[in-house]
Write an enzyme that holds these catalytic residues in place. Structure first.
Site, PDB file in Angstrom:
ATOM      1  N   TRP A   1       1.601  -1.425   9.269  1.00 12.00           N
ATOM      2  CA  TRP A   1       2.087  -0.039   9.157  1.00 12.00           C
ATOM      3  C   TRP A   1       3.351   0.094   9.989  1.00 12.00           C
ATOM      4  O   TRP A   1       3.339  -0.234  11.191  1.00 12.00           O
ATOM      5  CB  TRP A   1       1.038   0.939   9.677  1.00 12.00           C
ATOM      6  CG  TRP A   1       1.524   2.357   9.554  1.00 12.00           C
ATOM      7  CD1 TRP A   1       2.291   3.063  10.454  1.00 12.00           C
ATOM      8  CD2 TRP A   1       1.322   3.241   8.456  1.00 12.00           C
ATOM      9  NE1 TRP A   1       2.596   4.312  10.016  1.00 12.00           N
ATOM     10  CE2 TRP A   1       1.988   4.448   8.769  1.00 12.00           C
ATOM     11  CE3 TRP A   1       0.672   3.138   7.236  1.00 12.00           C
ATOM     12  CZ2 TRP A   1       2.006   5.541   7.905  1.00 12.00           C
ATOM     13  CZ3 TRP A   1       0.681   4.228   6.407  1.00 12.00           C
ATOM     14  CH2 TRP A   1       1.339   5.419   6.739  1.00 12.00           C
TER      15      TRP A   1
ATOM     16  N   ARG B   1       0.873  -1.185   0.000  1.00 14.56           N
ATOM     17  CA  ARG B   1       0.000   0.000   0.000  1.00 14.56           C
ATOM     18  C   ARG B   1       0.907   1.231   0.000  1.00 14.56           C
ATOM     19  O   ARG B   1       1.714   1.423   0.911  1.00 14.56           O
ATOM     20  CB  ARG B   1      -0.920  -0.010   1.218  1.00 14.56           C
ATOM     21  CG  ARG B   1      -1.895   1.157   1.316  1.00 14.56           C
ATOM     22  CD  ARG B   1      -2.892   0.895   2.455  1.00 14.56           C
ATOM     23  NE  ARG B   1      -3.852   1.972   2.641  1.00 14.56           N
ATOM     24  CZ  ARG B   1      -3.840   2.852   3.641  1.00 14.56           C
ATOM     25  NH1 ARG B   1      -2.851   2.802   4.550  1.00 14.56           N
ATOM     26  NH2 ARG B   1      -4.759   3.771   3.741  1.00 14.56           N
TER      27      ARG B   1
ATOM     28  N   GLU C   1      -4.347  -1.255   7.997  1.00 15.89           N
ATOM     29  CA  GLU C   1      -3.208  -0.801   8.811  1.00 15.89           C
ATOM     30  C   GLU C   1      -3.328  -1.426  10.187  1.00 15.89           C
ATOM     31  O   GLU C   1      -4.436  -1.574  10.715  1.00 15.89           O
ATOM     32  CB  GLU C   1      -3.210   0.729   8.998  1.00 15.89           C
ATOM     33  CG  GLU C   1      -2.846   1.564   7.796  1.00 15.89           C
ATOM     34  CD  GLU C   1      -2.752   3.060   8.159  1.00 15.89           C
ATOM     35  OE1 GLU C   1      -2.632   3.381   9.370  1.00 15.89           O
ATOM     36  OE2 GLU C   1      -2.820   3.888   7.245  1.00 15.89           O
TER      37      GLU C   1
ATOM     38  N   TYR D   1      -5.624  -0.160  15.753  1.00 10.57           N
ATOM     39  CA  TYR D   1      -4.631   0.290  16.741  1.00 10.57           C
ATOM     40  C   TYR D   1      -5.215   0.074  18.135  1.00 10.57           C
ATOM     41  O   TYR D   1      -5.869  -0.946  18.366  1.00 10.57           O
ATOM     42  CB  TYR D   1      -4.229   1.732  16.465  1.00 10.57           C
ATOM     43  CG  TYR D   1      -3.480   1.879  15.148  1.00 10.57           C
ATOM     44  CD1 TYR D   1      -2.171   1.424  15.008  1.00 10.57           C
ATOM     45  CD2 TYR D   1      -4.091   2.445  14.034  1.00 10.57           C
ATOM     46  CE1 TYR D   1      -1.484   1.531  13.796  1.00 10.57           C
ATOM     47  CE2 TYR D   1      -3.418   2.560  12.825  1.00 10.57           C
ATOM     48  CZ  TYR D   1      -2.111   2.092  12.716  1.00 10.57           C
ATOM     49  OH  TYR D   1      -1.439   2.199  11.522  1.00 10.57           O
TER      50      TYR D   1
ATOM     51  N   ASN E   1      -7.008   7.929   2.599  1.00 13.72           N
ATOM     52  CA  ASN E   1      -6.661   7.402   3.906  1.00 13.72           C
ATOM     53  C   ASN E   1      -7.436   8.119   5.012  1.00 13.72           C
ATOM     54  O   ASN E   1      -7.377   9.357   5.138  1.00 13.72           O
ATOM     55  CB  ASN E   1      -5.159   7.577   4.162  1.00 13.72           C
ATOM     56  CG  ASN E   1      -4.743   7.073   5.536  1.00 13.72           C
ATOM     57  OD1 ASN E   1      -4.711   5.871   5.775  1.00 13.72           O
ATOM     58  ND2 ASN E   1      -4.449   8.004   6.454  1.00 13.72           N
ATOM     59  N   GLU E   2      -8.195   7.335   5.802  1.00 14.70           N
ATOM     60  CA  GLU E   2      -8.836   7.821   7.025  1.00 14.70           C
ATOM     61  C   GLU E   2      -9.474   9.199   6.862  1.00 14.70           C
ATOM     62  O   GLU E   2      -9.297  10.081   7.704  1.00 14.70           O
ATOM     63  CB  GLU E   2      -7.819   7.838   8.161  1.00 14.70           C
ATOM     64  CG  GLU E   2      -7.190   6.476   8.426  1.00 14.70           C
ATOM     65  CD  GLU E   2      -6.057   6.518   9.443  1.00 14.70           C
ATOM     66  OE1 GLU E   2      -5.779   7.612  10.006  1.00 14.70           O
ATOM     67  OE2 GLU E   2      -5.424   5.467   9.680  1.00 14.70           O
TER      68      GLU E   2
ATOM     69  N   HIS F   1      -8.613   0.061  10.180  1.00 15.91           N
ATOM     70  CA  HIS F   1      -7.265   0.254  10.716  1.00 15.91           C
ATOM     71  C   HIS F   1      -7.311  -0.085  12.202  1.00 15.91           C
ATOM     72  O   HIS F   1      -8.152   0.439  12.928  1.00 15.91           O
ATOM     73  CB  HIS F   1      -6.788   1.687  10.494  1.00 15.91           C
ATOM     74  CG  HIS F   1      -6.616   2.028   9.040  1.00 15.91           C
ATOM     75  ND1 HIS F   1      -6.200   3.277   8.616  1.00 15.91           N
ATOM     76  CD2 HIS F   1      -6.788   1.282   7.924  1.00 15.91           C
ATOM     77  CE1 HIS F   1      -6.140   3.286   7.292  1.00 15.91           C
ATOM     78  NE2 HIS F   1      -6.493   2.080   6.858  1.00 15.91           N
TER      79      HIS F   1
END
Length: 499
Positions: free
Chosen positions: A451, A252, A422, A394, A326-327, A392
């Site tokens: 990531w 990516r 990610e 986290y 992205n986001e 994503h």
């Protein structure tokens, strides 16, 4: 004297004969009037009594006349057929009709019968009796043509060969069981018919349910790494080669549309795509400029950019996927996210871009509920139905096994395709259960991309997978586990079949 008595006797006999003849004519006329007037006797006793002689016949007629005087014209009774020699023929024909009739018992108003039967001679003792039902059927048969239902505009029914029936049968036919009609006409093919209109995305990657397939029709499960091209362009050659050596089947690539970082031209994107093809990795291009912007106009400008550089995409559908932004939505809400992407995707398709599209979740990519809330609408907005989604993970979306499983199932239970676009081993919002992410994705054939390769700063350097751009050293806490672990890239990645 003898001559006188002879003349007298002849005169008496002559007068007696005239009186008898006149009386007979009166009786005969009365019987005819009885039938024509519609005063039909309600009693059927006369049918059951055989005629013994002429006197009984006259008495019968007199009885009919008396009974008929008391009968109302509105009453409905069984019809007695006129007993004439001509009725012998009618009896034979009517008997055949009775055998074919489905419902010969239906009553008929006398006025309808009499209007169709006006016999010339109602007398005659040697005529045979006709069953009541046969007269009813005979008269209705004469009425059949006028009682046929009108033609309708509906679909024609199957033609069935049936014998001619009386009006009673015709009436019954209107309530017969309907015949199922096979539609022999060729069905009209819809515009969506796959035989007439092949899948336009079949020349490249395409989504089917929760799965992603490559141009050869083989399922493709991503095992990849994010590369920060936009900030470290001079490291592209080294970094991409090192990423390929890890066994990653995709990469990516962070790009820029010029809204925040240095804009990438179509030529630059084409060079990146060609380099990835040489290294046998699938390229996923994304614009990073509008991260967390929550601005519809910013997303529109990003769409403008992709249309501007579409030459890097068109013709590379088998090698390139498009991660629009992205986001883009930083807030944890679904409405703006849904509104923005349902407007963006049709514009990309109208421009001729057919590559598989990837859409990041709201909430900096971690709000999986935005996909379960609006993902179906976003997917349906794609005319090619070739859109998938990315979460994503986290410290919020990937903090433990329960949350990870719940977030991914929110999407797959909607029948949508999802990847973990990610993730790291930790972040500023908390620890991440990266081991479970990789394990769960491996068990459920869900793609994941770590990531990022290198270049993180501002206190998050721990997210670097490699300590060197050439990959000669990997980070202990993150890089080694992602690439060399039992559920990591090297052991689970499979090269795309287009190479």
């Amino acid at each position: 004297m003898k001559k006188f008595f002879a003349v007298f006797l002849s005169t008496v006999l002559l007068l007696s004969g005239c009186a008898s003849s006149e009386n007979s004519e009166i009786i005969s006329g009365a019987g005819t009037q009885n039938v024509v007037s519609g005063n039909i006797p309600e009693s059927s006793d006369s049918l059951d009594k055989p005629e013994a002689d002429g006197t009984d016949s006259v008495n019968s007629e007199d009885t009919s006349l008396e009974s008929g005087a008391e009968t109302s014209e509105e009453s409905k009774a069984e019809t007695i057929a006129p007993q004439t020699s001509e009725n012998n023929e009618l009896s034979e024909e009517s008997s055949e009709i009775i055998q074919e009739s489905q419902d010969p018992s239906e009553s008929i108003p006398e006025s309808e019968v009499l209007s169709e039967s006006n016999p010339e001679n109602a007398g005659g003792s040697d005529s045979s009796s006709v069953p009541v039902e046969s007269t009813t059927v005979m008269v209705r048969e004469q009425d059949t043509e006028s009682s046929k239902p009108a033609k309708t505009e509906s679909k024609p029914s199957v033609s069935t060969k049936k014998p001619e029936a009386s009006a009673a049968s015709t009436s019954a036919a209107t309530v017969t069981t309907p015949v199922t009609v096979p539609d022999t006409a060729a069905p009209e093919l819809s515009e969506e018919d796959p035989e007439e209109k092949p899948d336009e995305s079949a020349q490249g990657f395409y989504v089917s349910g929760t799965k992603l397939f490559d141009a050869n029709g083989n399922e493709f499960v991503m095992r990849g790494i994010n590369h920060p091209h936009s900030w470290f362009k001079n490291q592209d050659e080294t970094a991409l080669a090192a990423i390929a050596k890890t066994g990653a089947n995709c990469v990516r690539i962070v790009c820029s549309d010029g809204q925040q970082y240095t804009k990438d031209s179509a030529d630059t994107l084409l060079q990146l795509v060609e380099r990835c093809k040489t290294l046998e990795m699938i390229a996923i291009l994304e614009v990073h400029d509008i991260t967390g912007k929550d601005d519809l106009s910013a997303l529109e400008r990003t769409v403008d950019y992709w249309i501007e550089v579409k030459e890097a995409l068109i013709g590379n559908e088998a090698y390139v996927m498009l991660n629009i932004a992205n986001e883009w939505i930083g807030t944890w809400e679904s409405n703006t996210w849904t509104k923005g992407y349902t407007a963006a995707i049709p514009r990309l398709r109208e421009a001729g871009i057919k590559n598989t599209i990837i859409v990041d979740a709201a909430g900096w990519g971690q709000y999986a509920k935005s996909i379960s809330d609006g993902g179906e609408k976003v997917f349906e907005s794609d005319p090619l139905k070739n859109t998938m989604f990315s979460i994503h993970m986290y410290g919020s979306a990937g903090k433990n096994d329960r949350v990870i499983k719940q977030n991914l199932e929110r999407v797959t239970e909607k029948g949508l395709c999802v990847i973990v676009g990610e993730f790291g081993h930790t972040h500023s919002d908390g620890d991440v259960d990266e081991a479970f992410i990789m394990k769960y994705c491996g068990e459920n054939d869900i793609g994941y991309l770590g990531w990022s390769w290198k270049g993180n700063g501002g206190g998050v350097e721990y997210l670097d997978i490699a300590l060197e751009w050439d990959g000669s050293a990997l980070s202990e806490d993150w890089g080694k586990n992602l690439i060399e672990g039992d559920t990591g890239i090297r052991k689970t990645s499979e090269k795309c079949s287009v190479f």
